[in-house]
Each structure stands twice: as C-alpha cells, then as structure tokens.
Design a protein around this motif. Structure first.
Motif, PDB file in Angstrom:
ATOM      1  N   LEU A  99       0.928  -1.349   0.069  1.00 58.59           N
ATOM      2  CA  LEU A  99       0.010   0.072   0.117  1.00 58.59           C
ATOM      3  C   LEU A  99       0.882   1.109   0.041  1.00 58.59           C
ATOM      4  O   LEU A  99       0.743   2.236  -0.699  1.00 58.59           O
ATOM      5  CB  LEU A  99      -1.037   0.015   1.170  1.00 58.59           C
ATOM      6  N   GLY A 100       1.817   1.149   0.857  1.00 55.76           N
ATOM      7  CA  GLY A 100       2.833   2.414   0.874  1.00 55.76           C
ATOM      8  C   GLY A 100       3.465   2.785  -0.405  1.00 55.76           C
ATOM      9  O   GLY A 100       4.123   3.998  -0.619  1.00 55.76           O
ATOM     10  N   ALA A 106       0.371   7.445  -1.141  1.00 54.34           N
ATOM     11  CA  ALA A 106       1.515   8.303  -0.497  1.00 54.34           C
ATOM     12  C   ALA A 106       0.591   9.906  -0.405  1.00 54.34           C
ATOM     13  O   ALA A 106       0.842  10.672   0.295  1.00 54.34           O
ATOM     14  CB  ALA A 106       2.402   8.358  -1.192  1.00 54.34           C
ATOM     15  N   ALA A 107       0.061  10.280  -1.627  1.00 54.30           N
ATOM     16  CA  ALA A 107      -0.402  11.417  -1.885  1.00 54.30           C
ATOM     17  C   ALA A 107      -1.517  11.686  -0.964  1.00 54.30           C
ATOM     18  O   ALA A 107      -1.832  12.912  -0.389  1.00 54.30           O
ATOM     19  CB  ALA A 107      -0.852  11.745  -3.203  1.00 54.30           C
ATOM     20  N   ALA A 108      -2.333  10.684  -0.738  1.00 51.72           N
ATOM     21  CA  ALA A 108      -3.694  10.666  -0.015  1.00 51.72           C
ATOM     22  C   ALA A 108      -3.195  11.083   1.371  1.00 51.72           C
ATOM     23  O   ALA A 108      -3.696  11.852   2.450  1.00 51.72           O
ATOM     24  CB  ALA A 108      -4.325   9.421   0.239  1.00 51.72           C
ATOM     25  N   TYR A 109      -2.310  10.349   2.020  1.00 46.93           N
ATOM     26  CA  TYR A 109      -1.534  10.469   3.289  1.00 46.93           C
ATOM     27  C   TYR A 109      -0.900  12.050   3.556  1.00 46.93           C
ATOM     28  O   TYR A 109      -1.095  12.395   4.719  1.00 46.93           O
ATOM     29  CB  TYR A 109      -0.587   9.387   3.775  1.00 46.93           C
ATOM     30  N   ALA A 110      -0.282  12.369   2.560  1.00 48.21           N
ATOM     31  CA  ALA A 110       0.358  13.691   2.604  1.00 48.21           C
ATOM     32  C   ALA A 110      -0.739  14.625   2.725  1.00 48.21           C
ATOM     33  O   ALA A 110      -0.668  15.619   3.506  1.00 48.21           O
ATOM     34  CB  ALA A 110       1.225  14.147   1.280  1.00 48.21           C
ATOM     35  N   GLU A 111      -2.124  14.649   1.953  1.00 54.30           N
ATOM     36  CA  GLU A 111      -2.966  15.558   2.082  1.00 54.30           C
ATOM     37  C   GLU A 111      -3.801  15.382   3.577  1.00 54.30           C
ATOM     38  O   GLU A 111      -3.931  16.399   4.326  1.00 54.30           O
ATOM     39  CB  GLU A 111      -3.924  15.298   0.974  1.00 54.30           C
ATOM     40  N   MET A 112      -3.752  14.039   3.904  1.00 50.44           N
ATOM     41  CA  MET A 112      -4.500  14.122   5.193  1.00 50.44           C
ATOM     42  C   MET A 112      -3.811  14.705   6.330  1.00 50.44           C
ATOM     43  O   MET A 112      -4.254  15.034   7.508  1.00 50.44           O
ATOM     44  CB  MET A 112      -4.700  12.522   5.502  1.00 50.44           C
ATOM     45  N   SER A 113      -2.422  14.541   6.056  1.00 57.52           N
ATOM     46  CA  SER A 113      -1.394  15.090   7.345  1.00 57.52           C
ATOM     47  C   SER A 113      -1.480  16.736   7.265  1.00 57.52           C
ATOM     48  O   SER A 113      -1.496  17.130   8.604  1.00 57.52           O
ATOM     49  CB  SER A 113      -0.028  14.920   6.911  1.00 57.52           C
ATOM     50  N   ARG A 157     -12.361  11.913   0.285  1.00 52.64           N
ATOM     51  CA  ARG A 157     -11.883  11.507  -0.642  1.00 52.64           C
ATOM     52  C   ARG A 157     -10.289  10.684  -0.592  1.00 52.64           C
ATOM     53  O   ARG A 157     -10.103   9.880  -1.097  1.00 52.64           O
ATOM     54  CB  ARG A 157     -11.515  12.736  -1.648  1.00 52.64           C
ATOM     55  N   SER A 158      -9.703  11.269   0.190  1.00 48.53           N
ATOM     56  CA  SER A 158      -8.324  10.645   0.680  1.00 48.53           C
ATOM     57  C   SER A 158      -8.454   9.392   1.323  1.00 48.53           C
ATOM     58  O   SER A 158      -7.946   8.341   0.951  1.00 48.53           O
ATOM     59  CB  SER A 158      -7.600  11.522   1.557  1.00 48.53           C
ATOM     60  N   ARG A 159      -9.333   9.376   2.184  1.00 45.79           N
ATOM     61  CA  ARG A 159      -9.982   8.036   2.818  1.00 45.79           C
ATOM     62  C   ARG A 159     -10.121   7.090   2.051  1.00 45.79           C
ATOM     63  O   ARG A 159      -9.976   5.726   2.288  1.00 45.79           O
ATOM     64  CB  ARG A 159     -10.814   8.162   4.156  1.00 45.79           C
ATOM     65  N   LYS A 160     -11.179   7.579   1.074  1.00 51.32           N
ATOM     66  CA  LYS A 160     -11.736   6.412   0.179  1.00 51.32           C
ATOM     67  C   LYS A 160     -10.434   6.001  -0.807  1.00 51.32           C
ATOM     68  O   LYS A 160     -10.551   4.656  -1.296  1.00 51.32           O
ATOM     69  CB  LYS A 160     -12.780   7.067  -0.594  1.00 51.32           C
ATOM     70  N   THR A 161      -9.577   6.764  -0.760  1.00 48.26           N
ATOM     71  CA  THR A 161      -8.397   6.166  -1.592  1.00 48.26           C
ATOM     72  C   THR A 161      -7.594   5.184  -1.209  1.00 48.26           C
ATOM     73  O   THR A 161      -7.348   4.042  -1.665  1.00 48.26           O
ATOM     74  CB  THR A 161      -7.441   7.351  -2.038  1.00 48.26           C
ATOM     75  N   VAL A 162      -7.413   5.494   0.257  1.00 44.18           N
ATOM     76  CA  VAL A 162      -6.659   4.372   1.305  1.00 44.18           C
ATOM     77  C   VAL A 162      -7.617   3.019   1.110  1.00 44.18           C
ATOM     78  O   VAL A 162      -7.106   2.167   0.968  1.00 44.18           O
ATOM     79  CB  VAL A 162      -6.393   5.030   2.589  1.00 44.18           C
TER      80      VAL A 162
END
Length: 218
Positions: A99-100, A106-113, A157-162
C-alpha cells in the motif's frame, strides 16, 4: 429416482459454487488492521512535519504454502486454496509495504497530514463524527462552516483512496482474482476495518458510529 439424482446433482453443484465464492472473498482482518496502523504511524504526520523522501519500498511477495496431496473430491480443493491464501497474509507487513508503494496512497496521506489539526478541532467540538465506514461526516452544522464542509469532503476523498487501495492490495497479496464481486466485498470489509482502527485511535469525547448505525461518544 431420476428426479432424486437430479436434485442431488444440483445440490452438489451449489455447494461447490459456494465454496469457490468463499475462497474469492478471503479477508485477512488482523493483517489489514496491522497494515492500517503501520501506515498511520509511518505516513500520517502532524502539520508541518516532513514526509519521507517518497522512495518506494520494495514490494515483498509473500510465499504461499504448498498444498499437500490433493484429494480427488471436488469439495476438498477449495480448502487447500483457502489455506494457501490464509498463509499469504499472516502479518500486515506485506500489505503495508504494498500500500505504501502506491503513489496515490502516499499522496492521500500527505494531504491528510495537512488537515490533522483542523480536523481534530472539528472532532473535539462535536461538529463532525466518524462513520461506520471510516469516513467523516458533519453532525452539527451550527459548528461547521462552508470551509469545514469542504475540508471534510477532501478528507473523505483521501480516505476512500486508502480504503479502495487496500482492497486491491489484499487481492494482490492473497493471490485472489480481482473480479468486481471480489473487489466489492473486500472493499466493504476494508472500510469496516479502517473504521475500527480509527475508532480505537479516537480521543475521548469524539462522536463515532458503530456498525449497527448507533452514534456514541467515546
């Protein structure tokens, strides 16, 4: 007598079909939960912290256990496949690495951060809550403005991507065919496990929705 034989044949066929479907939707819940937690620890940074340099980690392919002597009975074959698949995801390491290594994750986690502080404030105020599918929803519109609602939409949107990426990673790591039916069923379980992980990480006083639909405060 012919009718009885026909009914027995149909029954056996139905059992074989059910067994195959069960194999296709194998879900390693413990490994998935471990992977979610590992990703949050590694990639979900506080506002202002630098993310890793973006280098991809090598994907470690799990070794499948080799089945023993196979029986000639058709109903036994799915059991061997299920056992092999189960051993493919005994820990969350392979899933976390897979996954990582996905750019979209990676982009989704960067945005969530970047949203952590603002989102945490909304949770603390009771304006938003965590749904049973691991998403964020506005519960009290008197405490959330248009900008807050936009932030919630972006977070979802980010969470759905993950979650969707986790479903794909599960099928890949466990060597299951990525059919629409398999993806749909795996996606639902991946979302429920993601929600469980987020509930455990939630702070006291945050609103969350249980799997039965009931809203409670932690």
């Amino acid at each position: 007598m012919k009718l009885l034989k026909w009914l027995l044949a149909m029954g056996c066929g139905a059992l074989v079909s059910c067994a195959i479907i069960t194999v296709n939707v194998y879900f390693p819940e413990k490994a998935v939960k471990e992977a979610y937690k590992s990703l949050d620890e590694m990639l979900l940074k506080k506002d202002g912290e630098l993310l890793p340099n973006g280098e991809k980690q090598p994907v470690v392919e799990p070794k499948l256990s080799q089945p023993g002597s196979q029986s000639s009975l058709p109903l036994v074959l799915p059991d061997f496949s299920f056992t092999s698949v189960a051993h493919a995801a005994e820990s969350g390491d392979d899933l976390a690495i897979e996954l990582g290594s996905m750019p979209e994750v990676a982009a989704a986690y960067a945005e969530m951060s970047q949203r952590q502080s603002a989102l945490g404030a909304l949770f603390n105020s009771g304006a938003v809550g965590l749904t049973s599918q691991g998403l964020v929803t506005v519960r009290d519109k008197t405490k959330a403005g248009a900008a807050d609602e936009a932030l919630v939409s972006a977070e979802n949107r980010s969470r759905k991507t993950v979650i969707s990426s986790m479903a794909k990673a599960i099928l890949k790591i466990t060597k299951q065919e990525a059919t629409k039916a398999a993806l749909d069923q795996t996606m639902g379980k991946a979302a429920a496990t993601y929600a469980e992980t987020k509930r455990e990480a939630a702070k006291p006083g945050w609103w969350m929705q249980l799997q039965n639909g009931k809203w409670v405060q932690k």
